[in-house]
Write an enzyme that holds these catalytic residues in place. Structure first.
Site, PDB file in Angstrom:
ATOM      1  N   GLU A   1      -7.585  18.744 -35.046  1.00 58.81           N
ATOM      2  CA  GLU A   1      -8.894  18.116 -34.819  1.00 58.81           C
ATOM      3  C   GLU A   1      -8.791  17.026 -33.762  1.00 58.81           C
ATOM      4  O   GLU A   1      -9.633  16.905 -32.876  1.00 58.81           O
ATOM      5  CB  GLU A   1      -9.434  17.525 -36.120  1.00 58.81           C
ATOM      6  CG  GLU A   1      -9.933  18.567 -37.098  1.00 58.81           C
ATOM      7  CD  GLU A   1     -10.396  17.934 -38.400  1.00 58.81           C
ATOM      8  OE1 GLU A   1     -11.275  17.057 -38.357  1.00 58.81           O
ATOM      9  OE2 GLU A   1      -9.859  18.293 -39.460  1.00 58.81           O
TER      10      GLU A   1
ATOM     11  N   HIS B   1     -17.994  36.745 -30.507  1.00 58.85           N
ATOM     12  CA  HIS B   1     -19.143  36.024 -31.093  1.00 58.85           C
ATOM     13  C   HIS B   1     -18.799  35.499 -32.489  1.00 58.85           C
ATOM     14  O   HIS B   1     -19.685  35.333 -33.321  1.00 58.85           O
ATOM     15  CB  HIS B   1     -20.380  36.920 -31.166  1.00 58.85           C
ATOM     16  CG  HIS B   1     -20.658  37.666 -29.891  1.00 58.85           C
ATOM     17  ND1 HIS B   1     -21.399  37.137 -28.858  1.00 58.85           N
ATOM     18  CD2 HIS B   1     -20.247  38.882 -29.459  1.00 58.85           C
ATOM     19  CE1 HIS B   1     -21.457  38.012 -27.864  1.00 58.85           C
ATOM     20  NE2 HIS B   1     -20.747  39.073 -28.192  1.00 58.85           N
TER      21      HIS B   1
ATOM     22  N   LYS C   1      -8.699  17.581 -50.882  1.00 54.09           N
ATOM     23  CA  LYS C   1      -8.732  17.910 -49.457  1.00 54.09           C
ATOM     24  C   LYS C   1      -7.356  17.923 -48.783  1.00 54.09           C
ATOM     25  O   LYS C   1      -6.486  17.126 -49.091  1.00 54.09           O
ATOM     26  CB  LYS C   1      -9.595  16.883 -48.681  1.00 54.09           C
ATOM     27  CG  LYS C   1     -11.059  16.898 -49.020  1.00 54.09           C
ATOM     28  CD  LYS C   1     -11.797  18.164 -48.566  1.00 54.09           C
ATOM     29  CE  LYS C   1     -11.908  18.291 -47.080  1.00 54.09           C
ATOM     30  NZ  LYS C   1     -12.800  17.290 -46.505  1.00 54.09           N
TER      31      LYS C   1
ATOM     32  N   SER D   1      -7.903  13.156 -48.160  1.00 50.96           N
ATOM     33  CA  SER D   1      -9.126  12.370 -48.114  1.00 50.96           C
ATOM     34  C   SER D   1      -8.986  11.224 -49.094  1.00 50.96           C
ATOM     35  O   SER D   1      -8.393  11.379 -50.158  1.00 50.96           O
ATOM     36  CB  SER D   1     -10.306  13.258 -48.499  1.00 50.96           C
ATOM     37  OG  SER D   1     -11.370  12.463 -48.961  1.00 50.96           O
TER      38      SER D   1
ATOM     39  N   ASN E   1       0.825  -1.218   0.000  1.00 49.64           N
ATOM     40  CA  ASN E   1       0.000   0.000   0.000  1.00 49.64           C
ATOM     41  C   ASN E   1       0.860   1.269   0.000  1.00 49.64           C
ATOM     42  O   ASN E   1       0.608   2.198  -0.756  1.00 49.64           O
ATOM     43  CB  ASN E   1      -0.945   0.010   1.208  1.00 49.64           C
ATOM     44  CG  ASN E   1      -1.939  -1.136   1.145  1.00 49.64           C
ATOM     45  OD1 ASN E   1      -2.005  -1.849   0.140  1.00 49.64           O
ATOM     46  ND2 ASN E   1      -2.704  -1.329   2.203  1.00 49.64           N
TER      47      ASN E   1
HETATM   48  N1  ARG Z   1      -1.464  -3.467  -7.246  1.00 50.00           N
HETATM   49  C1  ARG Z   1      -1.952  -2.767  -6.098  1.00 50.00           C
HETATM   50  C2  ARG Z   1      -2.419  -1.366  -6.490  1.00 50.00           C
HETATM   51  O1  ARG Z   1      -2.088  -0.942  -7.521  1.00 50.00           O
HETATM   52  C3  ARG Z   1      -0.872  -2.660  -5.076  1.00 50.00           C
HETATM   53  C4  ARG Z   1      -1.372  -2.518  -3.689  1.00 50.00           C
HETATM   54  C5  ARG Z   1      -2.051  -3.769  -3.260  1.00 50.00           C
HETATM   55  N2  ARG Z   1      -2.445  -3.729  -1.906  1.00 50.00           N
HETATM   56  C6  ARG Z   1      -3.328  -4.564  -1.362  1.00 50.00           C
HETATM   57  N3  ARG Z   1      -3.621  -4.400  -0.124  1.00 50.00           N
HETATM   58  N4  ARG Z   1      -3.898  -5.524  -2.060  1.00 50.00           N
HETATM   59  O2  ARG Z   1      -3.118  -0.708  -5.765  1.00 50.00           O
END
Ligand code: ARG
Length: 473
Positions: A300, A166, A293, A287, A120
């Site tokens: 675009e 405008h 064209k 085109s 995490n």
């Molecule tokens: N692949 C996960 C993500 O991108 C990594 C973190 C995963 N953590 C977990 N508690 N499963 O978020």
């Protein structure tokens, strides 16, 4: 990407000891991110090395472990750069793929790398490192684009075109002034980017899963090693904050909105109805059915791609809406919209940086267009005011004159002085209109007379360019 067989993945997931059966193939595919988060590979290694150095310095792992980790990571980096790394879907994401390979290469030291860390805070760190490098590249490309605008504006400081409101001819302006309006927009974009970079350049590592860790870590050391300006203050926020990705997409959306306005103008100017500019063939396509064209595909498409970048912003805002603290797997969905926004902005900047210096200006066509549509009518009204008429009365007098010209299908400057006095209803007050008015009614006279900071007079445009050049350095 191979999915398993002989390899590491067969040894089951890093978390599998708690489970009685492996995940189904569909779940594996549904939950894996390695197909796209491979883009983090190098920053993931950089982050891991900084973490390992800190662990060794704090005596949480041994010096030998650190040396092994460094050696293993060096090899993994080589394998990845050579395109020889065997990415495995069964190993879910970039983090577990690299860690598994590390353990395969160096044994137990590889297993100790994840001490005091979670995926995490690892992924939150990778995201910030990766985005930071992208932001720096984008900032450099923005500087190049801005300087391309300055060069073109300098060349056309005195080139006259009709200014529109405008989409109707309003008043004569200089093309240099018009270009400098975009310079201002892209300068604000650059400063928005610098602002958000300063806010997110903080280290999440140390937050671990969400609550921090029991090991005596030194977060400041890791922050310093990874060039962060400090650490994230709160571990829950560190692992779950994605504001910075949203802020980037907000920047990207505003930038693309500016590009889309420029693109729309390029498309109009390139149309034979306007005929103000030409673009080299390499930026246009033909085109398959209409041989005559020449289509402005680049502007675009930029106009079109603006929509998808807005989509990236909305995706991230929606992704984060109502998420309880702290990390949720939803967050894995943050990557693809962010990657898409970064890629689109980078490609757009590259292509516009290349194209803008080659915009070919048809100055006579621009000037002829500025001479149509009574673009100097306001100048006539201002002239009358300076001679003593109230502005509302002057406005009405000129409106009568314009109406008379429309009826006779001529321009204000086609009238003689007597005719102009009569058309304005001012024949009884000849002192209000003298011969000097005709100089003022030319488009050159009109732009020349807007002599103040932020005005369209060529001298003012050159002054603005000079000022901008000094700030760009
Ligand atoms: N692949 C996960 C993500 O991108 C990594 C973190 C995963 N953590 C977990 N508690 N499963 O978020």
């Amino acid at each position: 990407m191979s999915s398993t067989k002989n390899s590491l993945a067969n040894k089951a997931q890093a978390w599998s000891a708690r489970f009685n059966e492996p995940v189904s193939e569909l779940v594996q595919r549904y939950t894996a991110s390695v197909g796209f988060d491979q883009r983090f590979a190098l920053v993931d290694i950089t982050g891991s090395l900084a973490h390992a150095e800190m662990l060794a310095k704090q005596k949480i792992i041994s010096a030998q472990d650190l040396a092994d980790i460094q050696k293993g990571m060096a090899q993994i980096k080589t394998e990845i750069e050579a395109g020889q790394f065997n990415w495995q879907l069964a190993l879910e994401d970039v983090h577990l793929n690299i860690e598994a390979r590390l353990t395969e290469l160096i044994g137990d030291a590889g297993k100790r790398l994840h001490t005091g860390r979670s995926r995490n805070d690892q992924v939150a760190t990778d995201l910030r490192l990766w985005l930071r490098a992208s932001v720096d590249e984008i900032s450099d490309s923005l500087t190049l684009l801005r300087s391309a605008f300055l060069n073109l504006a300098e060349k056309h400081a005195g080139t006259i075109m009709p200014g529109h409101t405008h989409l109707q001819v309003a008043q004569p302006i200089t093309f240099g002034h018009h270009l400098m309006a975009y310079y201002e927009m892209f300068t604000r974009d650059t400063s928005r980017l610098a602002d958000l970079r300063a806010r997110f350049n903080r280290l999440p590592l140390g937050a671990a899963a969400l609550a921090g860790t029991t090991y005596p870590i030194d977060r400041e050391q890791v922050a310093h090693a990874l060039d962060f300006d400090g650490i994230c203050n709160n571990s829950l926020d560190a692992v779950s904050d994605r504001d910075f990705a949203i802020e980037f997409c907000a920047f990207a959306s505003i930038f693309m909105m500016h590009v889309s306005r420029l693109s729309e103008e390029l498309v109009l100017w390139l149309s034979p109805r306007f005929g103000f500019i030409d673009l080299p063939d390499r930026f246009c396509t033909g085109s398959s059915i209409m041989p005559q064209k020449k289509n402005p595909d680049v502007p675009e498409l930029a106009r079109g791609k603006t929509g998808r970048v807005y989509g990236d912003l909305i995706s991230l805002l929606t992704l984060m809406k109502s998420q309880p603290l702290a990390y949720n797997k939803d967050n894995q969905e943050d990557k693809e919209p962010l990657f898409d926004a970064v890629d689109t902005v980078q490609d757009t900047l590259r292509i516009f940086g290349d194209m803008v210096p080659h915009i070919e200006v048809k100055a006579e066509v621009m000037k002829a267009a500025a001479e149509e549509g009574f673009a100097t009518a306001t100048d006539l009204a201002d002239y009358l005011v300076k001679k003593g008429l109230a502005f509302r009365d002057a406005h009405e007098a000129v409106a009568h004159a314009v109406k008379a010209c429309v009826g006779r299908n001529c321009m204000l400057t086609d009238l003689s002085l007597a005719e102009l006095r009569f058309a304005c209803g001012l024949d009884s007050r000849p002192e209000l209109l003298g011969d000097d008015v005709f100089e003022l009614l030319t488009v050159e006279g009109s732009v020349q007379s807007r002599q103040h900071a932020g005005g369209t007079a060529p001298e003012q445009v050159l002054r603005a360019i000079k000022q901008a050049r000094s700030e760009l350095k």
